[in-house]
Structures are given as C-alpha cells and as structure tokens.
Design a protein around this motif. Structure first.
Motif, PDB file in Angstrom:
ATOM      1  N   ASP A 105      36.201  51.802  26.246  1.00  0.00           N
ATOM      2  CA  ASP A 105      35.530  51.960  27.541  1.00  0.00           C
ATOM      3  C   ASP A 105      34.490  50.865  27.759  1.00  0.00           C
ATOM      4  OD1 ASP A 105      34.965  53.412  29.979  1.00  0.00           O
ATOM      5  OD2 ASP A 105      33.126  54.098  29.020  1.00  0.00           O
ATOM      6  N   THR A 106      33.761  50.540  26.719  1.00  0.00           N
ATOM      7  CA  THR A 106      32.736  49.495  26.815  1.00  0.00           C
ATOM      8  C   THR A 106      33.342  48.167  27.237  1.00  0.00           C
ATOM      9  OG1 THR A 106      31.370  50.572  25.132  1.00  0.00           O
ATOM     10  CG2 THR A 106      31.001  48.216  25.507  1.00  0.00           C
ATOM     11  N   LEU A 107      34.472  47.820  26.669  1.00  0.00           N
ATOM     12  CA  LEU A 107      35.119  46.551  26.988  1.00  0.00           C
ATOM     13  C   LEU A 107      35.841  46.613  28.333  1.00  0.00           C
ATOM     14  CD1 LEU A 107      36.544  45.698  23.446  1.00  0.00           C
ATOM     15  CD2 LEU A 107      34.483  44.798  24.530  1.00  0.00           C
ATOM     16  N   CYS A 108      36.504  47.732  28.606  1.00  0.00           N
ATOM     17  CA  CYS A 108      37.273  47.842  29.852  1.00  0.00           C
ATOM     18  C   CYS A 108      36.373  47.864  31.082  1.00  0.00           C
ATOM     19  CB  CYS A 108      38.144  49.093  29.829  1.00  0.00           C
ATOM     20  SG  CYS A 108      39.598  48.961  28.768  1.00  0.00           S
ATOM     21  N   ARG A 109      35.196  48.469  30.978  1.00  0.00           N
ATOM     22  CA  ARG A 109      34.313  48.535  32.140  1.00  0.00           C
ATOM     23  C   ARG A 109      33.879  47.141  32.593  1.00  0.00           C
ATOM     24  NH1 ARG A 109      29.487  51.459  30.928  1.00  0.00           N
ATOM     25  NH2 ARG A 109      30.168  51.829  28.798  1.00  0.00           N
ATOM     26  N   VAL A 110      33.812  46.206  31.661  1.00  0.00           N
ATOM     27  CA  VAL A 110      33.498  44.831  32.035  1.00  0.00           C
ATOM     28  C   VAL A 110      34.775  44.065  32.376  1.00  0.00           C
ATOM     29  CG1 VAL A 110      32.469  42.655  31.283  1.00  0.00           C
ATOM     30  CG2 VAL A 110      31.440  44.831  30.592  1.00  0.00           C
ATOM     31  N   ALA A 111      35.800  44.197  31.542  1.00  0.00           N
ATOM     32  CA  ALA A 111      37.025  43.416  31.735  1.00  0.00           C
ATOM     33  C   ALA A 111      37.743  43.786  33.026  1.00  0.00           C
ATOM     34  CB  ALA A 111      37.954  43.613  30.544  1.00  0.00           C
ATOM     35  N   ASP A 112      37.872  45.084  33.320  1.00  0.00           N
ATOM     36  CA  ASP A 112      38.589  45.510  34.525  1.00  0.00           C
ATOM     37  C   ASP A 112      37.842  45.097  35.790  1.00  0.00           C
ATOM     38  OD1 ASP A 112      40.542  46.630  32.956  1.00  0.00           O
ATOM     39  OD2 ASP A 112      39.744  48.662  33.075  1.00  0.00           O
ATOM     40  N   LEU A 113      36.523  45.281  35.775  1.00  0.00           N
ATOM     41  CA  LEU A 113      35.704  44.868  36.908  1.00  0.00           C
ATOM     42  C   LEU A 113      35.791  43.361  37.113  1.00  0.00           C
ATOM     43  CD1 LEU A 113      33.413  45.181  39.022  1.00  0.00           C
ATOM     44  CD2 LEU A 113      31.790  45.137  37.124  1.00  0.00           C
ATOM     45  N   ALA A 114      35.647  42.597  36.023  1.00  0.00           N
ATOM     46  CA  ALA A 114      35.678  41.136  36.126  1.00  0.00           C
ATOM     47  C   ALA A 114      37.039  40.638  36.572  1.00  0.00           C
ATOM     48  CB  ALA A 114      35.289  40.517  34.789  1.00  0.00           C
ATOM     49  N   GLU A 115      38.099  41.268  36.096  1.00  0.00           N
ATOM     50  CA  GLU A 115      39.440  40.831  36.484  1.00  0.00           C
ATOM     51  C   GLU A 115      39.651  41.000  37.981  1.00  0.00           C
ATOM     52  OE1 GLU A 115      43.452  39.503  36.218  1.00  0.00           O
ATOM     53  OE2 GLU A 115      41.635  39.194  35.036  1.00  0.00           O
ATOM     54  N   PHE A 116      39.189  42.128  38.533  1.00  0.00           N
ATOM     55  CA  PHE A 116      39.338  42.315  39.968  1.00  0.00           C
ATOM     56  C   PHE A 116      38.508  41.304  40.751  1.00  0.00           C
ATOM     57  CE2 PHE A 116      37.593  44.024  43.911  1.00  0.00           C
ATOM     58  CZ  PHE A 116      38.769  44.107  44.646  1.00  0.00           C
ATOM     59  N   VAL A 117      37.250  41.148  40.379  1.00  0.00           N
ATOM     60  CA  VAL A 117      36.371  40.222  41.098  1.00  0.00           C
ATOM     61  C   VAL A 117      36.910  38.799  41.006  1.00  0.00           C
ATOM     62  CG1 VAL A 117      34.042  39.230  41.163  1.00  0.00           C
ATOM     63  CG2 VAL A 117      34.350  41.695  40.837  1.00  0.00           C
ATOM     64  N   ARG A 118      37.457  38.438  39.846  1.00  0.00           N
ATOM     65  CA  ARG A 118      38.040  37.103  39.683  1.00  0.00           C
ATOM     66  C   ARG A 118      39.146  36.857  40.704  1.00  0.00           C
ATOM     67  NH1 ARG A 118      42.416  34.708  37.332  1.00  0.00           N
ATOM     68  NH2 ARG A 118      43.376  36.720  36.802  1.00  0.00           N
ATOM     69  N   LEU A 119      39.930  37.883  40.974  1.00  0.00           N
ATOM     70  CA  LEU A 119      41.070  37.733  41.881  1.00  0.00           C
ATOM     71  C   LEU A 119      40.693  37.895  43.353  1.00  0.00           C
ATOM     72  CD1 LEU A 119      43.717  39.817  39.898  1.00  0.00           C
ATOM     73  CD2 LEU A 119      43.714  37.342  40.207  1.00  0.00           C
ATOM     74  N   ALA A 120      39.715  38.752  43.643  1.00  0.00           N
ATOM     75  CA  ALA A 120      39.529  39.194  45.028  1.00  0.00           C
ATOM     76  C   ALA A 120      38.246  38.717  45.698  1.00  0.00           C
ATOM     77  CB  ALA A 120      39.575  40.728  45.082  1.00  0.00           C
ATOM     78  N   HIS A 121      37.255  38.288  44.938  1.00  0.00           N
ATOM     79  CA  HIS A 121      35.982  37.952  45.578  1.00  0.00           C
ATOM     80  C   HIS A 121      36.105  36.646  46.355  1.00  0.00           C
ATOM     81  CE1 HIS A 121      31.722  37.631  46.358  1.00  0.00           C
ATOM     82  NE2 HIS A 121      31.517  38.787  45.753  1.00  0.00           N
ATOM     83  N   PRO A 122      35.663  36.624  47.609  1.00  0.00           N
ATOM     84  CA  PRO A 122      35.811  35.411  48.428  1.00  0.00           C
ATOM     85  C   PRO A 122      34.846  34.288  48.040  1.00  0.00           C
ATOM     86  CG  PRO A 122      34.672  37.125  49.672  1.00  0.00           C
ATOM     87  CD  PRO A 122      35.116  37.755  48.391  1.00  0.00           C
ATOM     88  N   GLN A 123      33.802  34.597  47.286  1.00  0.00           N
ATOM     89  CA  GLN A 123      32.846  33.561  46.902  1.00  0.00           C
ATOM     90  C   GLN A 123      33.219  32.977  45.544  1.00  0.00           C
ATOM     91  OE1 GLN A 123      28.706  34.677  47.204  1.00  0.00           O
ATOM     92  NE2 GLN A 123      29.062  35.917  49.048  1.00  0.00           N
ATOM     93  N   ALA A 124      33.337  31.653  45.495  1.00  0.00           N
ATOM     94  CA  ALA A 124      33.778  30.983  44.278  1.00  0.00           C
ATOM     95  C   ALA A 124      32.823  31.229  43.112  1.00  0.00           C
ATOM     96  CB  ALA A 124      33.920  29.479  44.533  1.00  0.00           C
ATOM     97  N   ARG A 125      31.516  31.332  43.393  1.00  0.00           N
ATOM     98  CA  ARG A 125      30.550  31.525  42.312  1.00  0.00           C
ATOM     99  C   ARG A 125      30.788  32.861  41.599  1.00  0.00           C
ATOM    100  NH1 ARG A 125      25.061  31.873  43.281  1.00  0.00           N
ATOM    101  NH2 ARG A 125      25.521  32.975  45.226  1.00  0.00           N
ATOM    102  N   TYR A 126      31.043  33.907  42.376  1.00  0.00           N
ATOM    103  CA  TYR A 126      31.328  35.207  41.768  1.00  0.00           C
ATOM    104  C   TYR A 126      32.660  35.177  41.015  1.00  0.00           C
ATOM    105  CZ  TYR A 126      27.553  38.170  43.551  1.00  0.00           C
ATOM    106  OH  TYR A 126      26.335  38.758  43.770  1.00  0.00           O
ATOM    107  N   ALA A 127      33.667  34.570  41.638  1.00  0.00           N
ATOM    108  CA  ALA A 127      34.984  34.515  41.007  1.00  0.00           C
ATOM    109  C   ALA A 127      34.921  33.766  39.677  1.00  0.00           C
ATOM    110  CB  ALA A 127      35.991  33.864  41.950  1.00  0.00           C
TER     111      ALA A 127
END
Length: 706
Positions: A105-127
C-alpha cells in the motif's frame, strides 16, 4: 470518475424539468444531472485565496507544487525500509501478510498516483515530477524483488504457516505475494536469476519496438498500383503510402490493395516478435513453468492454458455456423452491390458490417445522441445503483488545488446505511494533449486499517467525451454510453469491494476476472428497461420512442457472431504463440497464423499477408487475450441467472455485491465464481452462456428490423 467545477448549486439553478427515477410525469433534472449537463466554468475551479483551505492534487497537501512528488516518494521509501525490517525481524508482532500489504500500500499509493499524473496532467512540470517518482518507486520495487531475506521470510510463512493465527484470506493473499516474488526468479540461483533479469529487459525492449512498428505505414512504388485507385492513398514522391486497411473505401480493389500492402510480411517485425516470444518462453521455463502461457494464467479464473484452449476450441466450433450466417449476409450484400463478385474476402468484412448496420438501423448517431446527455446518463447510472445496491452518486465540491484540470467532476459514492464508500474523479472531456483512451485508474486502494476504520478507495474514470457548449450539454453516442457503463463497472468494483487487504482490492485481481463486473454493466446499458429510465431528449425531456430504442439496441448486436469468431481466432493464435508446444526455428509466426486462421476462422488466410505483425495486443496481453471472451461468458452467465428477469432487483444486487464484488481479488476467482453461480466453471457451461447471449441478440435484431 471526476468532474471539475465549483458548487453544484450553481448548476442546479440551470437545471431543467425532471421525473422520478422509475415513475412518470414531468421531468426535472436531479442535482447530479444538472451539474453534468452544464458547461464547465473555469471560474468555479479557480484556486481561491483568503479563507479557502488549499490542498494539492487528490487532496494531498504535498502536491500543491510538482516538487511534492519528491517528498511523497522519499516518505514512501523511508516507510518501506522500516516495513522490510519488520518483515525480517524475529520479533515481528503482526501477521506477515499484514506487514506485506502495508508495504504494498505504501508503494502503490505513490506509484499509482504518479502513474496517472504522468499520463494525464496537462502541465509538463507535474508530469515530469510524477515520472521521476514512478522511476524511483519502480527502482525500489526491483530492489525488493531481489531481496533474498525478505523472500525467505515470506516463503517460510507460506510453506509452514505464520506464528500467529491466520485465515483463508490471509493465506491466499500471502500466496499471491509469494507468486509475485517468484515471477522475477528470486528463487533461482544467481546465474539463472541474472538471466531472467536480462530476458525481462529484452522482452520489454522487443515489445516496445514491435508496438512502434505495428503502426508504421507501408510505402510502395506508384506503378505497382492501378492508376484508377492511386488517388485514394497518400502520395509521397514516387511512392504510394498506405496507412491502414481503408475499410470505408467503396471500391473493392482499393480495400484489397490496402489489405495486401499494409499487411505484407515485414521481416524486421517478424524477427522482433519471434525474439520476444522466445524470450518469454525461456524466462517462463527458467522460473519453473512449462510455457509462458502457464505463467500468464497462473492464479487466474481459467487457471490453466489447457482450460483456455479447450474453452476457445469449443467456442470456435459452436460459433462457426452462426458466424457463417453473418458472412452469407455480407456476401449477398456484396453481390448485390457489385454484381458478379469473387465472394466475401477478409477486406470486405469491416466494410459491409458498417454498411449493413447503417442500412438496417436507419438511424444516425446524431439522432440518438440528444437522448443521451451526460447528465441524463449519469442520473440513470445513479438510479440503477440505488435500486441494486442502495448506492447513489453525488457531486462533491473539490478543494482548491485538488484537480488537475478545470473540467473534472468529483463524485462521492454513498451507501444508504454505510455512508461514503469512496470517491470517483471523472475526467470525462476531450482536451489538447490528453491520452485518447477510455480507462479506469486506481489512485488509492481500499483496505482495513489497524484502528478498525476503512481506507476508502479513490479512482479516476478517464474518457474522451465531447465537451459541452453554452447551449448544449455533452451528448453521447450509444457506444459512448456503453463505454461509460463499462468503465463505471470497474469503478464500482473498486468502490463496493471491502477487502481486508489493499493488494487485492477491487480490480486488483486476475485479468480474466477483472473484466467481469465491467462487461456485466454493458448488459445493463443494452437493456431497454434500464435505458428507458434515462434516455430523454436534453431539450424537451421526452423519452426516446420505443421503436427507436429497440432499433438502437438491436443495431449493437448485428453481426455479433462473426465478431466473436474473429476474437476467438485472435485468442487461439495468442495461445499457439505462447503455448508449451513450441514451433521449430524454421517455422515463422506467419505460418502459424495461416494454420490457425484456416482452422478457426470463417474466411481463409490470404497469401503474403501477416496480420499478426500489426497486432500490438500480443505485447500487452501475451497469452491472456482470451480473457475478454471468458469474462464475457461469465458476465453473460451472471446476467442470465440473476438480472435478466429484473435488472433493478435489490435482492440480486445485494447478493452479487456480497458474494462477488466485495471480495475483489481476496478469493481465488474460480472458487468465487463457482460459489456464486453454484455451478462448476467448465468450457461447456461458459460457451453455452455465450451462445445463449448470441441467440438472444439475433432474436432482438430479427424483431427490430423485420
């Protein structure tokens, strides 16, 4: 999943007339429908200053700025170090599986969130910050996968039991963790393990190159094509460039040329595919499996590749006469259109499927879409969930900074007596740079917490629906409605599963079972009793006329048998390529394609074509392409047994939630399905469910278009 804006009260003021969920009379839209039928307002999503409480993405205070991903990642890594020490300690005071799940859970809460933001966030800095976090967590996971002491401690518990009392669920989840460990070859000697690591890298590289090559256009000299059809293709100097199969081309010679050129064997693609398949086979055998197919289906609903092949071969046998009827109808249409033809060919199927569907339905998507405003569809979904599970969807105002775009909705999933079960962020609308895919993302999995409370799940529904305008809400085509129900099925699996462990929450189960709840939701989306509760014109509130509704539903089932035969052929090819019976080095994958197509598909193989070299799903779904068919079989079986008579039954809905959805992956999928259906999952019973579904669809088509 998500929708953005400010208070729904503003949209409610823009609402229209509404009718009770299953009643009659004047129709006024609910707050949910009003919110989703209103044009997104950037003003309502501004990051207000002053007394407003500001949070970061998904409510994480660290993510008010991109740099917060570094802090999340560092905290997860420090916490994981402590949990690894706890697992390996002789003085461990908790069940091993509990500590492992907290680590997951500790790893997935960061990895799953980051994976989505990497793909979907419109701002390059966040991605970019999210991608850096993904890489760091992936590196840590790879390190843990080679942690010998951690593995030995877990293995000891699985083989000989924990020093604390455990339940069947504890033991099942512990075995899943051990299986995940051994997929990486940690149980092998050092030389073998290093070979597995190098094979993994080779498989990944070859798969990426193969995927890229599967989309490349094909160029041929202009003089190789008749002058009369050259204008149908792009021209680059002295070359004709073919970018696809051109199924919409009215002239057969154009479709035939495109088919033979685009699918002409490519030696480089053949080499990459063969190297990837050989690498997969060697890796699987090193890890102790007879084949890659055995490795891929281990722990699944199918359980063994022998069952998969038995299921697919019986399905191929039963669907053949039904598919042949479809092909005969297409052939007759071709003969009528072209006079003396050579008979139906593979390049004709998509063309005449589209034409005959249009001719039969006689209704365009433009006529149907006004009856499916996004708000109406979501109101219908909420009403259906209330009937089945005592669950409703409510728009919730996000805090400043919580969303990644201005057109996201946040929905609370509320149960009548249990309260909030979780949140769905709905990223519904098209925007520049947004990945063009319909999917479900788990941001945080559900699990029981040490204090007895529950960590509610958070998910994202990611679609590409047309944006609303000031004068018109987002209007959906029938296929969009079906896709929305499908993805909502995944979200509900996450919301309604109340699992003890995060590792098996919701859709975190085998591929061939994970699709069952979403495909079952498609059956609700194709039922006239369900559709009639919300299919209303967005301007007048009038219900869709019954005959129009009947034709729309039937149109989705035209040529369902030939489509199923095609998918069965694809799945059988996938099994042949990944199965235990390896082919010699002198045989190419194209020769295997020819053999499988001629045996299992209704239209023969066309010489000098290599369709499999364009089939990217061999990379992502290696040895598991059958999953959708088996999931559809089980979903059809559940529908026929429990919901066909009354799709609004609270009794059946509660039973389905309690015995299926609530478990997530916390129970072996074969046992879960068999206990619910009170029947053995066998090839005969699953194929019978599919044939029943096909025959019912055929009757719908006949009734609607007779």
């Amino acid at each position: 999943m998500y929708l953005s804006r400010g208070s729904w009260c503003v949209w409610r003021a823009l609402g229209r007339r509404r009718e009770p969920w299953r009643g009659s009379g004047v129709h006024t839209w609910s707050p949910l429908a009003s919110a989703l039928n209103s044009r997104p307002s950037k003003l309502l999503s501004l990051q207000f200053k002053g007394n407003s409480v500001r949070k970061g993405l998904f409510g994480h205070p660290e993510l008010q700025e991109p740099g917060g991903f570094y802090l999340l990642k560092e905290n997860a890594m420090f916490e994981s170090d402590d949990l690894v020490k706890e697992c390996c300690s002789p003085n461990r005071s908790r069940k091993m599986v509990e500590v492992f799940d907290q680590l997951s859970d500790t790893l997935c809460r960061v990895a799953d969130l980051a994976e989505f933001v990497r793909l979907a966030h419109p701002q390059a800095r966040y991605a970019q910050a999210a991608e850096d976090a993904c890489i760091a967590i992936s590196g840590l996971v790879e390190k843990l996968n080679t942690h010998a002491k951690l593995y030995q401690c877990l293995r000891e518990v699985v083989l000989h039991g924990d020093h604390m009392p455990t339940t069947e669920v504890d033991q099942h989840v512990a075995r899943l963790f051990l299986h995940d460990f051994e997929q990486s070859g940690i149980h092998l000697n050092e030389n073998q393990r290093q070979r597995v690591v190098s094979l993994n890298e080779l498989i990944l590289t070859m798969g990426q190159h193969f995927m890229n090559g599967s989309h490349h256009p094909r160029a041929v000299p202009k003089d190789k094509l008749p002058e009369a059809i050259r204008q149908h293709f792009a021209i680059d100097g002295n070359n004709i460039v073919v970018t696809g199969l051109y199924a919409d081309a009215p002239q057969e010679i154009t479709r035939e040329a495109a088919y033979k050129i685009y699918l002409f064997p490519d030696p480089h693609q053949e080499d990459m595919l063969t190297e990837m398949l050989n690498g997969r086979h060697e890796m699987a055998t090193l890890c102790g499996f007879p084949s890659y197919a055995h490795r891929a289906v281990s722990g699944s609903l199918a359980e063994t590749p022998e069952f998969v092949v038995e299921f697919l071969e019986l399905l191929a046998e039963k669907v053949r006469p039904r598919a042949q009827e479809d092909f005969e109808e297409m052939a007759a249409a071709k003969k009528f259109q072209q006079g003396n033809s050579r008979g139906l060919a593979p390049w004709d199927v998509l063309h005449f499927t589209r034409i005959l569907r249009q001719n039969k339905c006689e209704v365009s998507a433009n006529i149907l879409a006004p009856y499916f405003s996004l708000g109406a569809v979501m109101e219908g979904l909420s009403g259906l969930l209330h009937n089945l599970y005592d669950v409703t969807l409510e728009v919730e105002e996000p805090t400043p900074g919580e969303l990644w775009a201005t057109d996201i909705y946040k929905l609370a999933v509320k149960h009548g007596s249990e309260g909030v079960l979780g949140h769905i962020y709905c990223d519904f609308y098209e925007r520049v740079g947004k990945p063009h895919q319909d999917c479900h993302f788990t941001i945080r999995g559900g699990k029981c917490l040490p204090d007895g409370s529950y960590q509610n799940p958070v998910v994202v529904l990611h679609l590409n629906l047309p944006s609303p305008s000031w004068s018109c809400p987002s209007l959906l085509t029938p296929s969009m409605v079906e896709n929305l129900f499908h993805e909502m099925g995944h979200a509900l699996h996450s919301m309604l599963a109340r699992t003890q462990y995060q590792h098996v929450t919701g859709t975190r189960c085998s591929t061939d079972f994970a699709e069952v709840p979403s495909i079952l939701m498609e059956s609700f989306a194709q039922d006239p009793r369900v559709l009639s509760t919300f299919a209303r014109h967005y301007k007048t509130g009038d219900k869709m006329p019954a005959d129009l509704l009947e034709k729309m539903i039937a149109a989705r089932s035209i040529f369902a048998a030939s489509e199923m035969q095609l998918q069965t052929f694809y799945a059988l090819l996938d099994q042949h390529l990944h199965g235990a019976e390896r082919w010699s080095s002198s045989v190419s994958t194209t020769q295997i394609l020819e053999e499988v197509q001629n045996k299992y598909y209704g239209l023969p193989y066309v010489k000098n074509t290599a369709w499999q070299l364009r089939f990217g799903h061999l990379v992502g779904y290696g040895a598991k392409y059958y999953s959708y068919l088996l999931s559809r079989a089980v979903a059809s079986w559940i529908w026929q047994e429990y919901f066909a008579e009354d799709p609004f039954s609270r009794e059946m809905g509660e039973k389905y939630r309690a015995e299926v959805l609530s478990h997530g992956g916390g129970k072996p999928p074969r046992a879960l399905v068999e206990d619910f259906l009170e029947r053995s999952v066998e090839s005969g019973s699953t194929v019978r469910a599919l044939m029943t579904d096909l025959d019912q669809r055929k009757c719908q088509v006949a009734a609607a278009f007779s």
